[in-house]
Design an enzyme around this catalytic site. Structure first.
Site, PDB file in Angstrom:
ATOM      1  CB  SER A 292      -0.786   0.307   1.093  1.00 27.81           C
ATOM      2  OG  SER A 292      -1.260   1.332   1.061  1.00 27.81           O
ATOM      3  CE  LYS A 347      -3.555  -2.410  -0.508  1.00 30.34           C
ATOM      4  NZ  LYS A 347      -3.196  -2.355  -2.015  1.00 30.34           N
ATOM      5  CG  HIS A 350      -4.646  -1.293   3.573  1.00 28.38           C
ATOM      6  ND1 HIS A 350      -5.065  -0.656   2.276  1.00 28.38           N
ATOM      7  CD2 HIS A 350      -3.811  -0.332   4.642  1.00 28.38           C
ATOM      8  CE1 HIS A 350      -4.310   0.866   2.692  1.00 28.38           C
ATOM      9  NE2 HIS A 350      -3.461   0.524   3.589  1.00 28.38           N
ATOM     10  CG  ASN A 351      -7.013  -1.745  -0.482  1.00 25.72           C
ATOM     11  OD1 ASN A 351      -5.979  -1.888   0.294  1.00 25.72           O
ATOM     12  ND2 ASN A 351      -6.845  -2.407  -1.795  1.00 25.72           N
ATOM     13  CD  GLU A 354      -7.025   3.198   0.370  1.00 23.37           C
ATOM     14  OE1 GLU A 354      -5.991   2.170   1.117  1.00 23.37           O
ATOM     15  OE2 GLU A 354      -7.292   2.744  -1.053  1.00 23.37           O
TER      16      GLU A 354
HETATM   17  P1  NAP Z   1      -0.270  -1.176 -14.174  1.00 23.12           P
HETATM   18  O1  NAP Z   1       0.046  -0.163 -14.096  1.00 23.12           O
HETATM   19  O2  NAP Z   1      -2.132  -2.122 -15.006  1.00 23.12           O
HETATM   20  O3  NAP Z   1       0.406  -2.027 -14.935  1.00 23.12           O
HETATM   21  C1  NAP Z   1       0.297  -3.612 -15.065  1.00 23.12           C
HETATM   22  C2  NAP Z   1       1.629  -4.801 -15.524  1.00 23.12           C
HETATM   23  O4  NAP Z   1       0.758  -5.528 -15.246  1.00 23.12           O
HETATM   24  C3  NAP Z   1       2.310  -3.927 -16.947  1.00 23.12           C
HETATM   25  O5  NAP Z   1       3.353  -3.940 -16.692  1.00 23.12           O
HETATM   26  C4  NAP Z   1       2.010  -4.836 -17.059  1.00 23.12           C
HETATM   27  O6  NAP Z   1       2.563  -5.140 -18.834  1.00 23.12           O
HETATM   28  C5  NAP Z   1       1.333  -6.214 -17.302  1.00 23.12           C
HETATM   29  N1  NAP Z   1       0.643  -7.426 -16.970  1.00 23.12           N
HETATM   30  C6  NAP Z   1      -0.722  -7.013 -17.638  1.00 23.12           C
HETATM   31  N2  NAP Z   1      -1.325  -8.747 -18.082  1.00 23.12           N
HETATM   32  C7  NAP Z   1      -0.140  -9.246 -17.861  1.00 23.12           C
HETATM   33  C8  NAP Z   1       0.328 -10.675 -17.881  1.00 23.12           C
HETATM   34  N3  NAP Z   1      -0.730 -11.274 -19.033  1.00 23.12           N
HETATM   35  N4  NAP Z   1       1.876 -10.786 -18.544  1.00 23.12           N
HETATM   36  C9  NAP Z   1       2.440 -10.405 -17.844  1.00 23.12           C
HETATM   37  N5  NAP Z   1       2.124  -8.787 -17.930  1.00 23.12           N
HETATM   38  C10 NAP Z   1       0.966  -8.562 -17.722  1.00 23.12           C
HETATM   39  O7  NAP Z   1      -1.180  -1.152 -12.702  1.00 23.12           O
HETATM   40  P2  NAP Z   1      -0.259  -1.242 -11.552  1.00 23.12           P
HETATM   41  O8  NAP Z   1      -1.277   0.033 -10.343  1.00 23.12           O
HETATM   42  O9  NAP Z   1       1.150  -1.099 -11.598  1.00 23.12           O
HETATM   43  O10 NAP Z   1      -1.003  -2.335 -10.556  1.00 23.12           O
HETATM   44  C11 NAP Z   1      -0.572  -3.509 -10.136  1.00 23.12           C
HETATM   45  C12 NAP Z   1      -1.314  -4.351  -9.121  1.00 23.12           C
HETATM   46  O11 NAP Z   1      -0.824  -3.757  -7.838  1.00 23.12           O
HETATM   47  C13 NAP Z   1      -2.700  -4.500  -9.299  1.00 23.12           C
HETATM   48  O12 NAP Z   1      -2.632  -5.414  -8.840  1.00 23.12           O
HETATM   49  C14 NAP Z   1      -3.037  -3.750  -8.277  1.00 23.12           C
HETATM   50  O13 NAP Z   1      -4.183  -3.997  -8.179  1.00 23.12           O
HETATM   51  C15 NAP Z   1      -1.640  -3.533  -7.953  1.00 23.12           C
HETATM   52  N6  NAP Z   1      -1.466  -1.849  -6.619  1.00 23.12           N
HETATM   53  C16 NAP Z   1      -2.050  -1.291  -7.509  1.00 23.12           C
HETATM   54  C17 NAP Z   1      -2.041  -0.010  -6.392  1.00 23.12           C
HETATM   55  C18 NAP Z   1      -1.719   1.876  -7.339  1.00 23.12           C
HETATM   56  O14 NAP Z   1      -1.983   2.793  -6.074  1.00 23.12           O
HETATM   57  N7  NAP Z   1      -1.484   1.012  -8.715  1.00 23.12           N
HETATM   58  C19 NAP Z   1      -1.362  -0.044  -5.056  1.00 23.12           C
HETATM   59  C20 NAP Z   1      -1.288  -1.120  -4.939  1.00 23.12           C
HETATM   60  C21 NAP Z   1      -1.278  -2.649  -5.422  1.00 23.12           C
HETATM   61  P3  NAP Z   1       2.116  -4.556 -19.966  1.00 23.12           P
HETATM   62  O15 NAP Z   1       2.594  -3.247 -20.195  1.00 23.12           O
HETATM   63  O16 NAP Z   1       3.159  -5.086 -21.342  1.00 23.12           O
HETATM   64  O17 NAP Z   1       0.931  -4.501 -20.147  1.00 23.12           O
END
Ligand code: NAP
Length: 626
Positions: A292, A347, A350-351, A354
């Site tokens: 988080s 987590k 937590h959400n 939130e």
């Molecule tokens: P994001 O910006 O959409 O990035 C997703 C990543 O996953 C990209 O690198 C994408 O690759 C890759 N991907 C998607 N499908 C794939 C597949 N089938 N095979 C291989 N790679 C794949 O997402 P993010 O915000 O970083 O979030 C990632 C995770 O963290 C999620 O579960 C989200 O819920 C969690 N999270 C996010 C936040 C936040 O604030 N954003 C906070 C805590 C947790 P490409 O670039 O090739 O599409």
């Protein structure tokens, strides 16, 4: 399996000194090949008679057999191993790496001349140099340097493998990769290759940031895996759901027993549990790691909630703790929470907390704007003022900033469409609560309220159809609103912690709730001053938090204000659903008598479900229509 480092070179080059130091550095035993010579060889050498290959074979074979045994835990062996054919015999014993101490004949002759009490005759040095075939695949170091320098050089040359791999360079993956690298961790980064669209994402990213200069980017999964030190440690940061399974499926054929996979996304805890079991069968550790703090937190220090086996955490915990936020005592906001899916469960809650915290602030904003008719700057000032004291929280802080953000003359908040999204964790926490039989009123209500916000078009039409006076009220003071908000927050946190307490019992996770609040005091979205208070209370309370005297006193201090707030907002036609959920929860929870006797009677009436009685023990059924 360990590696046996063979420190090699001509006699007098310093093999024993370097070997011993290297063994200490690596934490493995040291062996000297000279100790394994048969007496006949030692006598020949002492008499100045050069050894022949025939003299060496039994000795090399004995060493090779020992290497097989030493390979179990790793070792360092000092051995001249001058010829390729000798080295081949040694290599046959196990996983061997040669460290070649290279020195000039003159330097070594001088050193030998100064040496006493050694059975080797310095005149044999020439024959050693004549015999020496320089190794092709060795770590080559200059024997002239000081021993400490040589060992450091060996270690740095040996550490060509990355300590940690990260898959998925989206918003979170990029920030985490930079955070790991800033803490001195050598990284291998991988992003999937999609021809024409996603090409060389990882290597281009590595080129962008100075802190990644020691890291490497890969498009090829196998090369990525091979670049990692064993046991391999891989952090997966891709979208939750099928993407995680796809990544795991493609990784597994390249992994070995003892490797560790971490899923840092917001995966459902039951999926994590299943993946944990699946990979356990293959001898691979799997940790579900809640993260988080959003993009900024991931870069500067998130709150990290790992769940999985103790052995798995022991291999990667130090890395996670290095990048985590620090609490007020400078301890990492990261701790192993429990087995299986516990990290992702925590987590998820937590959400959930939130969601409700955000909605409470949104409702206060709505009441201040619509009921008290205050402008954005005034509301912002109140939020900033409240944030100075016991109500201090990250979410209140950013809400104060949000209200002052302008585009030209327009406040940005006034042009943002009032439709909120909800994906995953909020809704999951509601279904999980139902499954384990815990009430999650504020959190579930916050999820439902986002869903209703999505009915924008219907809401707009309904507003025109219904006659409702949404009156400006003067009966609510700022102080009442503030106190009501404070109590509603306490109730929301207690509801969330209660869900964790119940889940811990249900799944035998042995969650340490006080420790969970500690890792939530910094780095995460729900960090707040109250979280610290809660942590202190939880150290002495194992019961429902609502039954703790400290919580009772805190709620009691603002309960009348919460009820007044609720009554006045309803009377003036305002919906404050999460405040309502909090109010109704505490009113119901603090009443020994409830209306559930009627429910039980109804259930028995139409479904013969039976009921219990206050005046007798046992189960009863009544033929209600008789
Ligand atoms: P994001 O910006 O959409 O990035 C997703 C990543 O996953 C990209 O690198 C994408 O690759 C890759 N991907 C998607 N499908 C794939 C597949 N089938 N095979 C291989 N790679 C794949 O997402 P993010 O915000 O970083 O979030 C990632 C995770 O963290 C999620 O579960 C989200 O819920 C969690 N999270 C996010 C936040 C936040 O604030 N954003 C906070 C805590 C947790 P490409 O670039 O090739 O599409």
């Amino acid at each position: 399996m360990g590696v046996v480092y063979i420190v090699m070179g001509v006699s007098g080059v310093g093999k024993t000194t370097i070997g011993k130091l290297l063994a200490t550095e690596l934490g493995v035993p040291f062996f000297d090949a000279d100790d394994y010579h048969p007496e006949s060889n030692k006598n020949k050498m002492a008499s100045g008679i050069p050894l022949q290959d025939a003299d060496r074979w039994p000795w090399l074979k004995l060493l090779s057999q020992n290497i097989t045994e030493w390979s179990n835990d790793g070792a360092v062996l000092a051995c001249s191993a001058l010829k390729e054919s000798y080295r081949e015999i040694l290599e046959a014993g196990g996983d061997v790496k040669f460290v070649f101490l290279e020195g000039s004949q003159e330097d070594i002759a001088n050193r030998l001349a100064a040496r006493k009490d050694h059975f080797f005759d310095p005149t044999l040095l020439q024959s050693q140099f004549d015999t020496l075939e320089k190794p092709k695949n060795a770590i080559v170091v200059n024997a002239k340097n000081k021993p400490e320098v040589i060992v450091r050089e060996v270690m740095s040359k040996e550490n060509t493998k990355s300590e940690l791999g990260l898959i998925g360079l989206g918003v979170m993956g990029k920030s985490l990769a930079r955070n790991f690298a800033t803490k001195g961790i050598k990284m291998s980064l991988y992003n999937r290759h999609v021809a024409g669209k996603e090409e060389k994402v990882a290597s281009k990213f590595v080129d962008q940031y100075k802190e990644l200069e020691d890291s490497n980017g890969y498009d090829d999964l196998e090369a990525f895996v091979n670049s990692l030190a064993i046991p391999r440690k891989i952090f997966i940061m891709v979208n939750a759901g099928p993407a995680i399974d796809a990544v795991i499926r493609s990784l597994v054929p390249h992994l070995s027993e003892g490797d560790v996979l971490m899923d840092g996304g917001n995966s459902h805890y039951k999926n994590t549990q299943d993946r944990f079991e699946l990979l356990k069968d293959k001898g691979i550790h799997f940790l579900g790691v809640g993260v988080s703090g959003g993009e900024k937190g991931a870069l500067e220090g998130p709150s990290i909630m790992p769940g999985g086996s103790k052995e798995g955490y022991e291999l990667v915990g130090a890395y996670l703790e290095r990048i985590a936020a620090r609490d007020k005592n400078k301890d990492a906001c990261c701790t192993r929470l429990g087995d299986g899916g516990s990290g992702h469960f925590v987590k998820m809650i937590h959400n959930g907390i939130e969601y409700a915290e955000m909605q409470l602030i949104a409702e206060v904003y709505d009441v201040l704007k619509t009921n008290l008719q205050l402008d954005n700057s005034t509301i912002s000032n109140y939020f900033k003022d409240w944030n100075q004291g016991a109500l201090e929280s990250y979410l209140l802080e950013i809400s104060g900033h949000i209200l002052t953000k302008k585009e030209g003359d327009v406040f940005l908040i006034d042009v943002i469409l009032d439709k909120a999204k909800q994906k995953g964790t909020g809704g999951w926490s509601t279904t999980a609560a139902l499954e384990i039989g815990t009430s999650l009123d504020t959190i579930s209500q916050a999820v439902m309220t986002r869903i209703v916000s999505g009915y924008k078009e219907e809401r707009t039409r309904a507003e025109e159809m219904y006659t409702l006076s949404r009156k400006h009220t003067t009966l609510l003071s700022i102080e009442t609103i503030k106190k009501a908000y404070k109590v509603a927050r306490i109730i929301n946190h207690c509801i969330g912690m209660e869900a964790l307490r119940k889940a811990s019992q249900e799944y035998n996770w042995d969650l340490n709730l006080s420790e969970i609040t500690r890792i939530w005091t910094n780095g995460c979205i729900i960090r707040s001053r109250f979280m610290e208070t809660l942590g202190a209370i939880l150290t002495t309370s194992s019961d429902s938090l609502f039954l703790s005297n400290d919580i009772r006193i805190a709620i009691q201090a603002g309960l009348d204000d919460l009820i007044s707030f609720q009554a006045e907002t309803l009377k003036s036609g305002m919906a404050t659903p999460v405040f309502s959920a909090a109010t109704n929860y505490i009113l119901a929870f603090t009443r020994g008598e409830s209306s559930a006797n009627m429910i039980q009677a109804q259930r028995d009436y139409f479904g013969a479900h039976t009921y219990e009685r206050k005046d007798k023990t046992g189960s009863f059924h009544t033929n209600w229509e008789d």
